[in-house]
Design a protein around this motif. Structure first.
Motif: not given
Length: 143
Positions: A101, A94, A103-104, A98, A90-92, A53
C-alpha cells in the motif's frame, strides 16, 4: 523523510533499511528492480512520499512524481535491444491486486514471443448504446 511510514516496505527501501537494486533516484522518486523480474528489467517506480495509490495523488503530486514515467521507461528499453514493448501498470486497491500500500508503477519490458498475457476481457456484447451513454454521463458528472 518525515513523509514516510514506519512499517511500509517501500518506505523502508527509500530509507535504506531494506536492500534494493537501484536503477534511478532523485529527490522525488526512487526506481529499482522488482525482485519478481517478470521479464529482465522489470522495475518499480515509487514516490519518496508515502502515498497509498493513484486515487490519493493531488494534481501537484501527480505532476511531480509521474513525470518520470517516460524517462524510466526509455532507460529500461535501452537496456536491451530486444525489448519491443513495455507494460506500464499500477494496481490501485486490493481488488485490483495492490499488495503493498505505497503507490508504485510497474515497468515490465516485453519481448516478441515472451508468452506473457494481460488479464482483460471484451464485454462489448453486454452493453447497448444507452448503457454506454449512461456510464459515460455518470463518470463525466464527477469532473
Amino acid at each position: 523523510m518525515d513523509e514516510l511510514e514506519q512499517d511500509c516496505l517501500f518506505c523502508k527501501i527509500i530509507r535504506g533499511e531494506v536492500p534494493s537494486y537501484t536503477i534511478f533516484e532523485n529527490e522525488d522518486i526512487y526506481a529499482f528492480l522488482d525482485l519478481s523480474q517478470v521479464n529482465p528489467g522489470h522495475s518499480l517506480m515509487i514516490p519518496k512520499k508515502h502515498i497509498v495509490n493513484l486515487f490519493d495523488y493531488t494534481p501537484n503530486e501527480a505532476q511531480k512524481y509521474l513525470q518520470y514515467i517516460p524517462t524510466i521507461a526509455n532507460a529500461i528499453k535501452q537496456f536491451d535491444s530486444k525489448i519491443t514493448g513495455m507494460n506500464i501498470t499500477t494496481n490501485n486497491g486490493t481488488s485490483a491486486g495492490q499488495v503493498i500500500m505505497h503507490s508504485h508503477i510497474h515497468f515490465i519490458p516485453r519481448f516478441e514471443g515472451d508468452g506473457l498475457t494481460t488479464a482483460t476481457r471484451n464485454n462489448e456484447k453486454k452493453y447497448t448504446k444507452a448503457d454506454y451513454q449512461k456510464i459515460a454521463t455518470q463518470i463525466k458528472s464527477n469532473f
